[in-house]
Structures are given as C-alpha cells and as structure tokens.
Design an enzyme around this catalytic site. Sequence first.
Site, PDB file in Angstrom:
ATOM      1  N   HIS A  78       0.834  -1.198   0.000  1.00 58.39           N
ATOM      2  CA  HIS A  78       0.000   0.000   0.000  1.00 58.39           C
ATOM      3  C   HIS A  78       0.876   1.259   0.000  1.00 58.39           C
ATOM      4  O   HIS A  78       0.621   2.216  -0.751  1.00 58.39           O
ATOM      5  CB  HIS A  78      -0.924  -0.011   1.212  1.00 58.39           C
ATOM      6  N   ASP A  81       2.483   1.749  -3.325  1.00 54.83           N
ATOM      7  CA  ASP A  81       1.459   2.190  -4.271  1.00 54.83           C
ATOM      8  C   ASP A  81       1.253   3.702  -4.170  1.00 54.83           C
ATOM      9  O   ASP A  81       1.141   4.388  -5.186  1.00 54.83           O
ATOM     10  CB  ASP A  81       0.151   1.443  -3.984  1.00 54.83           C
TER      11      ASP A  81
END
Length: 106
Positions: A78, A81
């Site tokens: 995450h 990202d």
Amino acid sequence: MVEDERMQVIMGLIMHGGNAKSQAFQAIQLAKVGDFDGAKAAIAQADQSIKAAHDTQTDMLTKEAQGEHAKVDLYMVHAQDHVMNGITFRDLAVEMIAIYQKITDK
C-alpha cells in the site's frame, strides 16, 4: 527492523506519496487559472516529497543488499502504491501544465 520502526517507514512512504500527489494536483489547479509560477512551485514541493520517499526506498534497498530483509506485506505494498501514484501524478501534472501554458501563450 522492529515493528514500530517499520510502521513509521511505511507511514512516511504513504505520507510522502500522498503529499506529492496533492501538490501535483495543486499545481494543475494553479496552471488552470494561469498561475504558472505557483504551479512551478507546487511541482517543486511535489519533487521534494518524492525525493523524501525515494531516499527512504534507497535506504531500504541498501539494507536489503546488506542482508536485512524488509517484510513485504499489504502495508508495504500500500505504501509503495502511494509513492508510485505520487510520481505518476507529478509526471502527468508537468505535462498538463505545459498544455495550459501552450494554450495561454496562443
């Protein structure tokens, strides 16, 4: 790396990636109204945020090369990202600013 330290690294990556995206979006909005100096300054801020994230990634890669394996889990994915989105959004913002500049110059 202890878990608290790892989570601080992850949260830092998320923060820097998110900041880069927000600053790039702000740059687009400034260019849209003709404030190209403001847009340039906002891109410079985005670049600083990306550099901070990149420095963290470089540190992680150095530690990995030295045998200190980084735990890869959903949190880390995450965070990476967010960094990648920040970089991509910054690059798109630069192109959009150039288009707004070209339109304004005509």
